[in-house]
Design a protein around this motif. Structure first.
Motif, PDB file in Angstrom:
ATOM      1  N   PRO A 248       0.814  -1.218   0.000  1.00  0.00           N
ATOM      2  CA  PRO A 248       0.000   0.000   0.000  1.00  0.00           C
ATOM      3  C   PRO A 248       0.852   1.274   0.000  1.00  0.00           C
ATOM      4  O   PRO A 248       0.335   2.351  -0.281  1.00  0.00           O
ATOM      5  CB  PRO A 248      -0.816  -0.106   1.292  1.00  0.00           C
ATOM      6  N   ASP A 249       2.132   1.164   0.272  1.00  0.00           N
ATOM      7  CA  ASP A 249       2.997   2.350   0.296  1.00  0.00           C
ATOM      8  C   ASP A 249       3.662   2.593  -1.057  1.00  0.00           C
ATOM      9  O   ASP A 249       3.478   3.634  -1.669  1.00  0.00           O
ATOM     10  CB  ASP A 249       4.079   2.194   1.372  1.00  0.00           C
ATOM     11  N   THR A 250       4.402   1.600  -1.519  1.00  0.00           N
ATOM     12  CA  THR A 250       5.147   1.785  -2.775  1.00  0.00           C
ATOM     13  C   THR A 250       4.336   1.372  -3.995  1.00  0.00           C
ATOM     14  O   THR A 250       4.683   1.721  -5.116  1.00  0.00           O
ATOM     15  CB  THR A 250       6.414   0.916  -2.769  1.00  0.00           C
ATOM     16  N   LEU A 251       3.294   0.574  -3.774  1.00  0.00           N
ATOM     17  CA  LEU A 251       2.503  -0.057  -4.848  1.00  0.00           C
ATOM     18  C   LEU A 251       3.332  -1.021  -5.689  1.00  0.00           C
ATOM     19  O   LEU A 251       2.948  -1.391  -6.804  1.00  0.00           O
ATOM     20  CB  LEU A 251       1.811   0.989  -5.733  1.00  0.00           C
ATOM     21  N   LEU A 252       4.473  -1.440  -5.157  1.00  0.00           N
ATOM     22  CA  LEU A 252       5.301  -2.438  -5.837  1.00  0.00           C
ATOM     23  C   LEU A 252       4.880  -3.832  -5.376  1.00  0.00           C
ATOM     24  O   LEU A 252       4.199  -3.984  -4.349  1.00  0.00           O
ATOM     25  CB  LEU A 252       6.776  -2.183  -5.521  1.00  0.00           C
ATOM     26  N   PRO A 253       5.279  -4.886  -6.115  1.00  0.00           N
ATOM     27  CA  PRO A 253       4.896  -6.248  -5.720  1.00  0.00           C
ATOM     28  C   PRO A 253       5.386  -6.568  -4.315  1.00  0.00           C
ATOM     29  O   PRO A 253       6.442  -6.096  -3.880  1.00  0.00           O
ATOM     30  CB  PRO A 253       5.592  -7.121  -6.765  1.00  0.00           C
ATOM     31  N   LEU A 254       4.607  -7.398  -3.639  1.00  0.00           N
ATOM     32  CA  LEU A 254       4.952  -7.819  -2.276  1.00  0.00           C
ATOM     33  C   LEU A 254       5.832  -9.053  -2.322  1.00  0.00           C
ATOM     34  O   LEU A 254       5.741  -9.853  -3.258  1.00  0.00           O
ATOM     35  CB  LEU A 254       3.668  -8.185  -1.523  1.00  0.00           C
ATOM     36  N   ASP A 255       6.657  -9.218  -1.299  1.00  0.00           N
ATOM     37  CA  ASP A 255       7.319 -10.510  -1.134  1.00  0.00           C
ATOM     38  C   ASP A 255       6.224 -11.554  -0.985  1.00  0.00           C
ATOM     39  O   ASP A 255       5.157 -11.265  -0.452  1.00  0.00           O
ATOM     40  CB  ASP A 255       8.166 -10.512   0.143  1.00  0.00           C
ATOM     41  N   THR A 256       6.511 -12.757  -1.411  1.00  0.00           N
ATOM     42  CA  THR A 256       5.433 -13.756  -1.393  1.00  0.00           C
ATOM     43  C   THR A 256       5.521 -14.707  -0.199  1.00  0.00           C
ATOM     44  O   THR A 256       4.877 -15.741  -0.198  1.00  0.00           O
ATOM     45  CB  THR A 256       5.448 -14.575  -2.701  1.00  0.00           C
ATOM     46  N   PHE A 257       6.312 -14.335   0.805  1.00  0.00           N
ATOM     47  CA  PHE A 257       6.378 -15.246   1.954  1.00  0.00           C
ATOM     48  C   PHE A 257       5.044 -15.234   2.704  1.00  0.00           C
ATOM     49  O   PHE A 257       4.207 -14.342   2.522  1.00  0.00           O
ATOM     50  CB  PHE A 257       7.560 -14.909   2.883  1.00  0.00           C
ATOM     51  N   GLN A 258       4.864 -16.229   3.559  1.00  0.00           N
ATOM     52  CA  GLN A 258       3.556 -16.527   4.125  1.00  0.00           C
ATOM     53  C   GLN A 258       2.921 -15.353   4.870  1.00  0.00           C
ATOM     54  O   GLN A 258       1.709 -15.187   4.857  1.00  0.00           O
ATOM     55  CB  GLN A 258       3.717 -17.720   5.071  1.00  0.00           C
ATOM     56  N   PHE A 259       3.751 -14.529   5.540  1.00  0.00           N
ATOM     57  CA  PHE A 259       3.172 -13.476   6.382  1.00  0.00           C
ATOM     58  C   PHE A 259       3.138 -12.110   5.695  1.00  0.00           C
ATOM     59  O   PHE A 259       2.927 -11.094   6.326  1.00  0.00           O
ATOM     60  CB  PHE A 259       3.927 -13.401   7.716  1.00  0.00           C
ATOM     61  N   ALA A 260       3.362 -12.103   4.385  1.00  0.00           N
ATOM     62  CA  ALA A 260       3.415 -10.829   3.657  1.00  0.00           C
ATOM     63  C   ALA A 260       2.151  -9.995   3.883  1.00  0.00           C
ATOM     64  O   ALA A 260       2.219  -8.773   3.983  1.00  0.00           O
ATOM     65  CB  ALA A 260       3.618 -11.092   2.171  1.00  0.00           C
ATOM     66  N   TRP A 261       1.001 -10.654   3.988  1.00  0.00           N
ATOM     67  CA  TRP A 261      -0.260  -9.927   4.176  1.00  0.00           C
ATOM     68  C   TRP A 261      -0.177  -9.023   5.394  1.00  0.00           C
ATOM     69  O   TRP A 261      -0.786  -7.952   5.424  1.00  0.00           O
ATOM     70  CB  TRP A 261      -1.420 -10.899   4.398  1.00  0.00           C
ATOM     71  N   LYS A 262       0.522  -9.480   6.407  1.00  0.00           N
ATOM     72  CA  LYS A 262       0.529  -8.734   7.684  1.00  0.00           C
ATOM     73  C   LYS A 262       1.241  -7.392   7.558  1.00  0.00           C
ATOM     74  O   LYS A 262       1.050  -6.508   8.381  1.00  0.00           O
ATOM     75  CB  LYS A 262       1.209  -9.573   8.782  1.00  0.00           C
ATOM     76  N   LEU A 263       2.072  -7.231   6.529  1.00  0.00           N
ATOM     77  CA  LEU A 263       2.791  -5.972   6.349  1.00  0.00           C
ATOM     78  C   LEU A 263       1.935  -4.933   5.629  1.00  0.00           C
ATOM     79  O   LEU A 263       2.381  -3.825   5.370  1.00  0.00           O
ATOM     80  CB  LEU A 263       4.082  -6.207   5.562  1.00  0.00           C
ATOM     81  N   GLY A 264       0.705  -5.307   5.301  1.00  0.00           N
ATOM     82  CA  GLY A 264      -0.168  -4.389   4.567  1.00  0.00           C
ATOM     83  C   GLY A 264      -0.214  -4.792   3.110  1.00  0.00           C
ATOM     84  O   GLY A 264       0.814  -5.151   2.522  1.00  0.00           O
ATOM     85  N   ALA A 265      -1.397  -4.754   2.529  1.00  0.00           N
ATOM     86  CA  ALA A 265      -1.546  -5.157   1.130  1.00  0.00           C
ATOM     87  C   ALA A 265      -2.761  -4.436   0.542  1.00  0.00           C
ATOM     88  O   ALA A 265      -3.735  -4.179   1.254  1.00  0.00           O
ATOM     89  CB  ALA A 265      -1.738  -6.667   1.038  1.00  0.00           C
ATOM     90  N   ARG A 266      -2.661  -4.104  -0.717  1.00  0.00           N
ATOM     91  CA  ARG A 266      -3.766  -3.434  -1.404  1.00  0.00           C
ATOM     92  C   ARG A 266      -4.030  -4.176  -2.703  1.00  0.00           C
ATOM     93  O   ARG A 266      -3.106  -4.378  -3.494  1.00  0.00           O
ATOM     94  CB  ARG A 266      -3.370  -1.982  -1.717  1.00  0.00           C
ATOM     95  N   ALA A 267      -5.265  -4.593  -2.892  1.00  0.00           N
ATOM     96  CA  ALA A 267      -5.642  -5.214  -4.164  1.00  0.00           C
ATOM     97  C   ALA A 267      -6.125  -4.109  -5.099  1.00  0.00           C
ATOM     98  O   ALA A 267      -6.923  -3.246  -4.697  1.00  0.00           O
ATOM     99  CB  ALA A 267      -6.748  -6.237  -3.936  1.00  0.00           C
TER     100      ALA A 267
END
Ligand code: AMP
Length: 287
Positions: A248-267
């Motif tokens: 949600p900050d950079t709008l760049l792809p997220l790391d795909t590790f299991q807990f990535a969602w917890k760092l914030g995510a925007r669809a």
């Protein structure tokens, strides 16, 4: 409610709460105006269909213009003034000079790196930054209100304000939630282009976002959640431009590790339905 056409006439409204719009107002815009009014400052709504943010072949000339209805929306939502500048007021050196000036702007990274709206509309954010900076210069607001509906635009404006530092003093940018129709379709001035029989398919955007949120809750792999979004969209005759889950900050792809969602995510989704371009997005972080 005052109607202002000249930048000089904005002097009494400096330190206002500003709501920049392109008109064709709906309940989403009204929510921004009402939220701005709740802050206690006079609210200025700007209505300006900005030519420099439309590329050749986009809908600048047919963008809906509904001034009388817009004035009623502004009045009912609590605006103190409406700023309706002409192209000549905004760009006194003419449109060619304005386009050249826009293309020379140094844009924040979030306007060029994500390859979302920036890839699909390569000149768009230069025009947006140009017009919003001019509106800030003219209105000198203390607060400005933008919708999450245009999430990359919101992030671009936030970064521009942060980067410009003292230019607009201590201007605060407020992010306002997306207002939806009762069936989930995000309100948009462009929804009026949809034929009644296309509306059902347009609902696929909000459904795909709901699928991404469910995927996040279930701890699904991010790539799998993106596939779910694609599948919902494909079932509804939509031509997908992007359907992704990003930081949600950079709008760049997220790391795909299991807990990535917890760092914030925007669809985020952009898709075309019989030539009508629709965008929508939602928070799907687990913070
Ligand atoms: P526009 O007139 O489309 O340029 O939008 C003006 C402002 O209204 C922008 O900050 C948009 O993000 C915001 N906006 C547009 N649609 C909505 C909506 N459905 N809910 C909340 N804000 C919106």
């Amino acid at each position: 409610m005052r109607i202002v056409e000249q930048a000089e006439s904005l002097a009494p409204f400096h330190r206002c709460a500003l709501v920049p719009t392109m008109g064709a107002l709906h309940a989403g815009h009204a929510s921004l105006i009402a939220r701005a009014a709740s802050g206690g400052r006079p609210v200025v709504v700007s209505l300006f269909v900005n030519p420099t943010q439309f590329a050749q072949g986009e809908d600048f000339s047919k963008y809906p213009r509904t001034l009388d209805a817009d004035l009623e929306v502004c009045q009912a939502a609590g605006a103190s003034a409406i700023f309706i500048p002409s192209v000549q007021i905004m760009y006194p050196r003419g449109l060619s000079a304005a386009n050249a000036e826009a293309s020379a702007l140094q844009l924040p990274r979030v306007a060029t790196q994500p390859k979302l709206e920036d890839a699909r509309r390569p000149t768009h954010f230069a025009g947006v930054c140009q017009v919003v900076a001019k509106l800030f210069d003219m209105c000198q607001p203390a607060a400005a209100y933008f919708g999450e509906k245009d999430f990359q635009q919101l992030r671009v404006i936030q970064e521009m304000v942060r980067r410009e530092g003292p230019r607009w003093k201590d201007l605060v940018v407020h992010a306002c939630p997306t207002i939806r129709e009762s069936d989930g379709l995000a309100m948009s001035s462009r929804n009026r282009y949809l034929q009644p029989n296309q509306r059902h398919n347009a609902l696929a955007l909000s459904r795909a976002l709901t699928a991404a949120q469910a995927g996040a809750r279930a701890g699904m792999d991010i790539a799998a959640a993106q596939d779910e979004m694609q599948q919902v969209l494909a079932r509804h005759e939509l031509v997908v431009e992007y359907a992704v889950i990003r930081s949600p900050d950079t709008l760049l792809p997220l790391d795909t590790f299991q807990f990535a969602w917890k760092l914030g995510a925007r669809a985020l989704i952009a898709a075309r339905l019989h030539g009508v371009r629709l965008i929508d997005n939602a928070d799907c972080g687990q913070a």
